[in-house]
Write an enzyme that holds these catalytic residues in place. Structure first.
Site, PDB file in Angstrom:
ATOM      1  N   SER A 139       0.787  -1.325   0.260  1.00 53.05           N
ATOM      2  CA  SER A 139       0.053   0.106   0.129  1.00 53.05           C
ATOM      3  C   SER A 139       0.284   1.252   0.163  1.00 53.05           C
ATOM      4  CB  SER A 139      -0.779   0.129   0.965  1.00 53.05           C
ATOM      5  OG  SER A 139      -2.345   1.077   0.818  1.00 53.05           O
TER       6      SER A 139
ATOM      7  N   ASP B 107      -7.872  -5.762  -5.965  1.00 55.37           N
ATOM      8  CA  ASP B 107      -7.497  -4.627  -5.348  1.00 55.37           C
ATOM      9  C   ASP B 107      -8.763  -3.410  -5.988  1.00 55.37           C
ATOM     10  OD1 ASP B 107      -7.016  -2.481  -4.062  1.00 55.37           O
ATOM     11  OD2 ASP B 107      -4.650  -2.951  -3.718  1.00 55.37           O
TER      12      ASP B 107
ATOM     13  N   HIS C  85      -7.667  -5.684  -1.655  1.00 50.96           N
ATOM     14  CA  HIS C  85      -5.863  -4.545  -0.826  1.00 50.96           C
ATOM     15  C   HIS C  85      -5.702  -5.052  -0.201  1.00 50.96           C
ATOM     16  CE1 HIS C  85      -3.694  -1.248  -0.832  1.00 50.96           C
ATOM     17  NE2 HIS C  85      -4.259  -1.212   0.301  1.00 50.96           N
TER      18      HIS C  85
END
Length: 349
Positions: free
Chosen positions: A129, A283, A312
């Site tokens: 991320s 995602d 995600h």
């Protein structure tokens, strides 16, 4: 006593033109630095996380093996350990915290390695991320100092769609009555619960809920999952810190600096490191298509989507052994200069 080191930076001139006074970078290390200093891995923190939240990825049975590598986890500005709205003195505290970019973070991380450890080149920059956004920046900002990068569920530049999602959670949080004059004087519990519900929908995929994967985690109902996993997690966070880190996330762009003048293709093309870019197939934040368009401009990169319904969250697979196996095996191959094995290339495990 703190269980981490601190690097006192002093006054930092930020990309925004603002200054961050008495800046401190908190970090933790694992393993021993080789005599030739060739075994350094930078493992970057994601949104809202501190080194303790991701150190489970460091271990003898993991790619990030402290018996083999010297692993440094620098805490991102805004996460509550490094200089953040919650721990900086007035007049820069709370809502007056200056705008800090991912570029600003990585430049200071390089100073940490150079000035504290005498390290000028790293074996790998890796992260999930926002940690992956930092890994992209390491490759672009310091192309001669990085052997490999592995951005996981991340992008070199935050997409417009991703930017808009963050606008929605910011709106949910600042709608709380505790938000006043640009900051939160008290904990905005209603706002944090609203943010938690938004994240719960976006952070995993529709298939996650369709297949009731939350039951694997011990939750009998969706509401149990929302309350105990998402509400509880969000309520422990500092709202002012979150606002600062969301700004950094929204403005992440490896080309938004004097090196590349906003030319993203030029910045991507300048990355010399071997790159393994791992989005998750499902995602909603950082999509495979966004990464595909980035990788096509990188000279030495592979795109390896994670085949998972975890969306995600597949990039931080503490609760998904299949995703952990995929990511860990791929990182081992990258670090050992091997190709990704065929078993990782197609379909679910």
């Amino acid at each position: 006593m703190a269980d981490f080191g601190t690097f006192e930076i002093g006054t930092v001139r930020l990309q925004s033109g603002q200054t961050l006074d008495r800046a401190v970078l908190a970090y933790q290390t694992y393993g021993s630095l080789a005599a030739d200093k060739s075994n350094v891995i930078v493992f970057n923190t994601p949104f809202g996380a501190q080194h303790t939240d991701i150190q489970w990825m460091v271990g003898g049975d993991m790619a990030l093996d402290p018996a083999r590598y010297f692993i440094v986890i620098p805490n991102m500005f805004g996460n509550g350990l490094s200089t953040s709205p919650s721990n900086i003195a007035a007049p820069s505290d709370h809502g007056q915290f200056p705008a800090v970019t991912i570029y600003d973070n990585v430049v200071q991380q390089q100073r940490l390695l150079s000035e504290r450890f005498g390290v000028e080149r790293i074996r790998l920059a890796v992260g999930w991320s926002m940690g992956g956004q930092q890994a992209f920046h390491w490759g672009a900002v310091f192309p001669d100092r990085v052997d490999c990068i592995a951005p996981i569920c991340a992008s070199a530049k935050t997409s417009v769609h991703n930017f808009v999602f963050l606008e929605s959670v910011k709106a949910a949080l600042t709608a709380d009555p505790a938000f006043y004059d640009g900051w939160f004087a008290q904990k905005p519990e209603r706002g944090l619960r609203a943010v938690a519900r938004a994240y719960a929908a976006w952070a995993v995929s529709p298939g996650f809920y369709r297949e009731k994967l939350y039951e694997r985690l011990g939750f009998k109902t969706v509401e149990d999952f929302l309350q105990q996993a998402w509400d509880a997690n969000m309520l422990r966070r500092d709202a002012n810190n979150m606002m600062a880190m969301w700004w950094s996330w929204q403005h992440a762009d490896i080309s938004a600096n004097d090196l590349y003048g906003g030319d993203l293709r030029k910045a991507l093309g300048a990355i010399r490191a071997r790159a393994l870019v791992m989005p998750c197939e499902t995602d909603c934040y950082f999509t495979v298509e966004d990464n595909r368009r980035e990788v096509m401009h990188m000279a030495n990169a592979e795109l390896r989507p994670i085949p998972s319904l975890w969306g995600h969250r597949a990039g931080n697979p503490m609760q998904s052994p299949e995703d952990l196996k995929f990511i860990n095996a791929a990182l081992i191959c990258l670090l050992r200069n091997q190709g990704v094995p065929p078993t990782l290339q197609h379909g679910l495990w």
